[in-house]
Write a protein that holds these residues in place. Structure first.
Motif, PDB file in Angstrom:
ATOM      1  N   LYS A 183     -30.541-140.113  45.955  1.00  0.00           N
ATOM      2  CA  LYS A 183     -29.523-139.063  46.090  1.00  0.00           C
ATOM      3  C   LYS A 183     -28.187-139.613  46.600  1.00  0.00           C
ATOM      4  N   ASN A 184     -27.706-140.619  45.910  1.00  0.00           N
ATOM      5  CA  ASN A 184     -26.423-141.214  46.291  1.00  0.00           C
ATOM      6  C   ASN A 184     -25.494-141.360  45.074  1.00  0.00           C
ATOM      7  N   PRO A 185     -25.220-140.266  44.354  1.00  0.00           N
ATOM      8  CA  PRO A 185     -24.396-140.369  43.145  1.00  0.00           C
ATOM      9  C   PRO A 185     -22.934-140.714  43.422  1.00  0.00           C
ATOM     10  N   THR A 186     -22.475-140.526  44.659  1.00  0.00           N
ATOM     11  CA  THR A 186     -21.066-140.816  44.959  1.00  0.00           C
ATOM     12  C   THR A 186     -20.900-142.138  45.713  1.00  0.00           C
ATOM     13  N   ASN A 187     -21.923-143.000  45.602  1.00  0.00           N
ATOM     14  CA  ASN A 187     -21.869-144.290  46.301  1.00  0.00           C
ATOM     15  C   ASN A 187     -21.808-145.453  45.318  1.00  0.00           C
ATOM     16  N   PHE A 188     -21.257-146.568  45.801  1.00  0.00           N
ATOM     17  CA  PHE A 188     -21.359-147.836  45.079  1.00  0.00           C
ATOM     18  C   PHE A 188     -21.885-148.885  46.042  1.00  0.00           C
ATOM     19  N   GLY A 189     -22.396-149.963  45.479  1.00  0.00           N
ATOM     20  CA  GLY A 189     -22.926-151.049  46.294  1.00  0.00           C
ATOM     21  C   GLY A 189     -22.147-152.330  46.087  1.00  0.00           C
ATOM     22  N   ILE A 190     -22.533-153.362  46.835  1.00  0.00           N
ATOM     23  CA  ILE A 190     -21.852-154.664  46.760  1.00  0.00           C
ATOM     24  C   ILE A 190     -22.878-155.751  46.500  1.00  0.00           C
ATOM     25  N   LEU A 191     -22.567-156.577  45.519  1.00  0.00           N
ATOM     26  CA  LEU A 191     -23.368-157.752  45.180  1.00  0.00           C
ATOM     27  C   LEU A 191     -22.485-158.975  45.407  1.00  0.00           C
ATOM     28  N   VAL A 192     -22.840-159.813  46.394  1.00  0.00           N
ATOM     29  CA  VAL A 192     -22.011-160.967  46.752  1.00  0.00           C
ATOM     30  C   VAL A 192     -22.318-162.126  45.822  1.00  0.00           C
ATOM     31  N   GLU A 193     -21.291-162.588  45.107  1.00  0.00           N
ATOM     32  CA  GLU A 193     -21.468-163.717  44.193  1.00  0.00           C
ATOM     33  C   GLU A 193     -21.024-165.032  44.824  1.00  0.00           C
ATOM     34  N   ALA A 194     -19.912-165.043  45.556  1.00  0.00           N
ATOM     35  CA  ALA A 194     -19.399-166.250  46.204  1.00  0.00           C
ATOM     36  C   ALA A 194     -18.863-165.873  47.576  1.00  0.00           C
ATOM     37  N   ASP A 195     -19.291-166.639  48.592  1.00  0.00           N
ATOM     38  CA  ASP A 195     -18.860-166.360  49.959  1.00  0.00           C
ATOM     39  C   ASP A 195     -18.838-167.660  50.763  1.00  0.00           C
ATOM     40  N   PRO A 196     -17.885-168.549  50.476  1.00  0.00           N
ATOM     41  CA  PRO A 196     -17.861-169.841  51.169  1.00  0.00           C
ATOM     42  C   PRO A 196     -17.623-169.726  52.673  1.00  0.00           C
ATOM     43  N   SER A 197     -16.940-168.688  53.108  1.00  0.00           N
ATOM     44  CA  SER A 197     -16.654-168.538  54.539  1.00  0.00           C
ATOM     45  C   SER A 197     -17.723-167.716  55.255  1.00  0.00           C
ATOM     46  N   HIS A 198     -18.721-167.240  54.515  1.00  0.00           N
ATOM     47  CA  HIS A 198     -19.803-166.411  55.074  1.00  0.00           C
ATOM     48  C   HIS A 198     -19.233-165.220  55.859  1.00  0.00           C
ATOM     49  N   SER A 199     -18.264-164.566  55.266  1.00  0.00           N
ATOM     50  CA  SER A 199     -17.582-163.452  55.938  1.00  0.00           C
ATOM     51  C   SER A 199     -18.110-162.092  55.525  1.00  0.00           C
ATOM     52  N   MET A 200     -19.016-162.055  54.574  1.00  0.00           N
ATOM     53  CA  MET A 200     -19.461-160.770  54.036  1.00  0.00           C
ATOM     54  C   MET A 200     -20.858-160.413  54.518  1.00  0.00           C
ATOM     55  N   THR A 201     -20.926-159.282  55.183  1.00  0.00           N
ATOM     56  CA  THR A 201     -22.203-158.712  55.595  1.00  0.00           C
ATOM     57  C   THR A 201     -22.246-157.262  55.107  1.00  0.00           C
ATOM     58  N   ASN A 202     -23.401-156.642  55.221  1.00  0.00           N
ATOM     59  CA  ASN A 202     -23.494-155.265  54.713  1.00  0.00           C
ATOM     60  C   ASN A 202     -22.628-154.290  55.502  1.00  0.00           C
ATOM     61  N   LEU A 203     -22.474-154.540  56.819  1.00  0.00           N
ATOM     62  CA  LEU A 203     -21.644-153.653  57.629  1.00  0.00           C
ATOM     63  C   LEU A 203     -20.160-154.007  57.543  1.00  0.00           C
ATOM     64  N   TYR A 204     -19.870-155.283  57.385  1.00  0.00           N
ATOM     65  CA  TYR A 204     -18.474-155.740  57.317  1.00  0.00           C
ATOM     66  C   TYR A 204     -18.288-156.661  56.106  1.00  0.00           C
ATOM     67  N   PRO A 205     -18.242-156.081  54.927  1.00  0.00           N
ATOM     68  CA  PRO A 205     -18.058-156.906  53.716  1.00  0.00           C
ATOM     69  C   PRO A 205     -16.581-157.271  53.509  1.00  0.00           C
ATOM     70  N   VAL A 206     -16.133-158.236  54.302  1.00  0.00           N
ATOM     71  CA  VAL A 206     -14.720-158.627  54.271  1.00  0.00           C
ATOM     72  C   VAL A 206     -14.511-159.688  53.192  1.00  0.00           C
ATOM     73  N   LEU A 207     -13.664-159.383  52.261  1.00  0.00           N
ATOM     74  CA  LEU A 207     -13.372-160.280  51.140  1.00  0.00           C
ATOM     75  C   LEU A 207     -12.215-161.192  51.534  1.00  0.00           C
ATOM     76  N   GLU A 208     -12.470-162.505  51.574  1.00  0.00           N
ATOM     77  CA  GLU A 208     -11.441-163.471  51.943  1.00  0.00           C
ATOM     78  C   GLU A 208     -11.167-164.397  50.764  1.00  0.00           C
TER      79      GLU A 208
END
Length: 263
Positions: A183-208
């Protein structure tokens, strides 16, 4: 009679001697000098009052000019700070943001021509020279088949393949979490392909810089239908700060494989 003549003569002599004395005194050089000095130092009350009035007006004008100059300098300082802040914000707005590098679709039907695109993976990275972007504060506006949806990030729909890789991104378990059963039709998710700085987590998906992430959308879950051959799709990805990335494509007129490269 003789006494009377003597009195008259005495008065005449006294009168002449007195007047001669006064005339002589008046003609003395020292008195003339004193008269000149008195004229030089003689004051005129009306002229003094006029001079004081002019002086007061002059001092008042100086005070007003000083206050006006102070106000102008203060105002100029505030305007300079605001202009600098506005310029910095404008540069950040123009330079920052996300760029779409690729859009992939997935068709579950067999053969693919019989179905339509159910999954969308929109790969994004930050603008060249831009600042970091927190994808958790990003929204996706998408229009499919005349219906427009606004999607927000769901922290439970996150998967990192940057370190392990994936043989097929559409087979990642994260897709099952983006479905009608959740029941989440208004949501999108994140699939991390490249993260050399390891800055992306599920709570803080910061794109650098150097990071690449796919924003994943279950089209069927959101719109109740899929993207058929030749369908027009439009929308945009809007970050919290920076320019949005536009989504505008027409699906291929024929699907030959399940995984479809759209742009």
């Amino acid at each position: 009679m003789a006494m009377r003549n003597f009195a008259i003569q005495s008065w005449i002599i006294k009168y002449l001697s007195t007047n001669i004395h006064m005339y002589t005194v008046k003609q003395m050089p020292i008195l003339k000098s004193l008269k000149k000095l008195r004229k030089i130092f003689q004051t005129d009350d009306s002229k003094s009052e006029s001079g004081i009035g002019v002086l007061i007006v002059f001092i008042a004008m100086i005070l007003v000019a000083a206050v006006a100059a102070s106000v102008l300098i203060h105002t100029a300082g505030i305007l300079q700070q605001k202009a600098s802040s506005t310029g910095t914000t404008t540069i950040q707005q123009v330079a920052s943001g996300v760029v779409i590098t690729q859009i992939l679709g997935y068709d579950y039907a067999n053969p693919p021509e019989a179905g339509g695109i159910s999954y969308l993976a929109i790969f994004v990275t930050i603008n060249s020279g831009g600042s970091s972007v927190d994808l958790s504060n990003t929204t996706i506006t998408l229009s499919v088949g005349g219906t427009t949806a606004v999607l927000v990030y769901n922290t439970s729909i996150f998967y990192d393949i940057a370190g392990t890789g994936s043989a097929n991104i559409f087979s990642a378990p994260v897709w099952s979490e983006l479905s009608a059963s959740h029941k989440n039709p208004t949501n999108f998710g994140i699939l991390v392909e490249a993260d050399p700085s390891h800055s992306m987590t599920n709570l803080y998906p910061v794109l650098e810089t150097g990071d690449v992430a796919a924003l994943i959308v279950n089209v069927t879950n959101t719109f109740g239908t899929n993207i058929t051959q030749g369908s027009a799709v439009s929308g945009q990805i809007t970050p919290e700060v920076g320019s949005p990335a536009l989504i505008d494509f027409n699906a291929p007129t024929a699907f030959s494989t399940k995984s479809i490269e759209i742009t």
